[in-house]
Design an enzyme around this catalytic site. Structure first.
Site, PDB file in Angstrom:
ATOM      1  CB  VAL A 244      -0.891  -0.018   1.269  1.00  0.00           C
ATOM      2  CG1 VAL A 244      -1.660   1.287   1.413  1.00  0.00           C
ATOM      3  CG2 VAL A 244      -1.844  -1.210   1.237  1.00  0.00           C
ATOM      4  CB  CYS A 245       1.154   4.147  -2.273  1.00  0.00           C
ATOM      5  SG  CYS A 245       1.891   5.788  -2.271  1.00  0.00           S
ATOM      6  CB  ILE A 246       3.851   5.362   2.731  1.00  0.00           C
ATOM      7  CG1 ILE A 246       3.748   5.963   4.128  1.00  0.00           C
ATOM      8  CG2 ILE A 246       4.854   6.135   1.893  1.00  0.00           C
ATOM      9  CD1 ILE A 246       4.953   5.739   4.995  1.00  0.00           C
TER      10      ILE A 246
END
Lengths: 130, 102, 144
Positions: free
Chosen positions: A77-79
């Site tokens: 999941v992209c931060i």
């Protein structure tokens, strides 16, 4: 062959996550390697464990988590996208001074570089979105 | 070096499908999924756009998305090959790259 | 993954194309696409950007977002040259269809290190046929 998958939309509003799930599962069933599934934009919302869909509906988060467990799938999941939308793991919750985390099992939070790396490492990258 | 283009939106709602058809290179194929499949029905205002490219390019439809929308293979413009998710994976593998028209 | 494999991985240079077909601000896609573009610069890949359909509005000059309360991220396109991202393909037919010309776009320049740091335009106006050829010449195509 080595595949990578990018998902740009959250669950339920758009079919993107469903299509990506069936595609990823078909890749693995055919014996292909899935280097990484990357969740970006609203796609990060697939990674909360706090969804409670009706009993007669599919549970997308659970489907993803089970697929990851079965195949040791790397689901990132992209931060930056996750911070905007309130998807946090324990570390991030502490770091940002929030009182809870919500990341689902099988998902991990990391940087956008993981998407570029997937594009470099995989033979094919397939994008699902709106 | 052919590309597999994917389209997931109806041409009656978005420009993606039409724009995709205008950017096909020699040997490229188009896989239509999700709401995009409504654009494959025959005798629509969009059918002519498909006819213009279907001689030179392969058109594929994702069967589960046709089924979900009550479309049968007979309802579609001619020259469309129906595939399942496994067939989708094969198409991605057979082409050099995949371009999603979002 | 061993250190050796990681070293080899970082030496791979692939052609990445970022396809932009949506106007900015109404949705987040233009901004979050740009964020990936900036990250990819750190990986020393061969990066190109395609602007077609409503995506050409991302490069329109004179964007002022004060009254909608959102950040104007258009200056970032001007900075792409500093990240060695110098290939911004803009489709002429998309401009024409929207009543736009090249003069409506921001001036985006880069310094060409192979040509005594001469200033050159990053925006390349291409025909639809040329855009299709750019798309067909990539290893990885990302759209948002």
């Amino acid at each position: 062959m080595k595949f990578a998958v990018l998902i740009n939309e959250g669950p339920y509003t758009h079919q993107a996550s469903d299509s990506a799930y069936h595609f990823t599962k078909a890749c693995l069933d055919k014996g292909h390697d899935v280097f990484r599934v990357f969740f970006y934009n609203d796609g990060v919302n697939n990674g909360t464990r706090l969804t409670v869909p009706p009993q007669d509906d599919r549970n997308l988060q659970k489907n993803w988590t089970e697929l990851a467990e079965k195949h040791d799938l790397d689901m990132v999941v992209c931060i930056a996208a996750a911070q905007r939308r309130g998807i946090l793991d324990e570390n991030e919750a502490r770091r940002q001074g929030k009182d809870a985390d919500n990341i689902a099992p099988g998902f991990r939070i990391s940087g956008l570089g993981q998407l570029v790396e997937a594009g470099i490492a995989a033979d094919r990258l397939v994008v699902f979105g709106d | 070096m052919p590309t597999l283009h994917t389209v997931n939106k109806s041409p009656f709602e978005r420009t993606a499908f039409g724009s995709c058809l205008k950017h096909l290179a020699a040997g490229d194929a188009v896989l239509v999924l999700e709401d995009g499949v409504v654009g494959l029905r025959k005798a629509t205002a969009f059918a002519g756009d498909l006819d213009a490219v279907s001689g030179d390019h392969k058109l594929y439809a994702l069967g589960p998305d046709l089924d979900a929308r009550g479309l049968k293979p007979d309802d579609l413009v001619s020259g469309v090959t129906v595939v399942d998710y496994g067939g989708f994976v094969d198409l991605v593998a057979e082409h050099d790259r995949t371009q999603a028209w979002l | 993954m061993s250190m050796d494999e990681q070293t080899i991985d970082t030496e791979v240079v692939k052609k990445f194309l970022y396809v932009n077909r949506k106007a900015p601000y109404g949705t987040i896609y233009a901004l979050e696409s740009l964020e990936v573009v900036l990250i990819s610069a750190a990986f020393d890949q061969d990066v190109s950007l395609a602007f077609l359909d409503d995506g050409v509005y991302q490069l329109v000059d004179g964007q002022d977002t004060k009254a909608i309360g959102m950040k104007n991220f258009s200056p970032t396109y001007r900075a792409l040259g500093d990240y060695e991202i110098t290939k911004l393909f803009v489709e002429k037919e998309s401009l024409d269809e929207r009543g736009l010309t090249e003069d409506d776009l921001m001036e985006i320049m880069y310094e060409d290190e192979d040509d005594d740091w001469a200033e050159k335009p990053s925006i390349r106006i291409v025909s639809r046929t040329e855009m299709a050829a750019v798309m067909a010449d990539q290893d990885v195509v990302l759209s948002f």
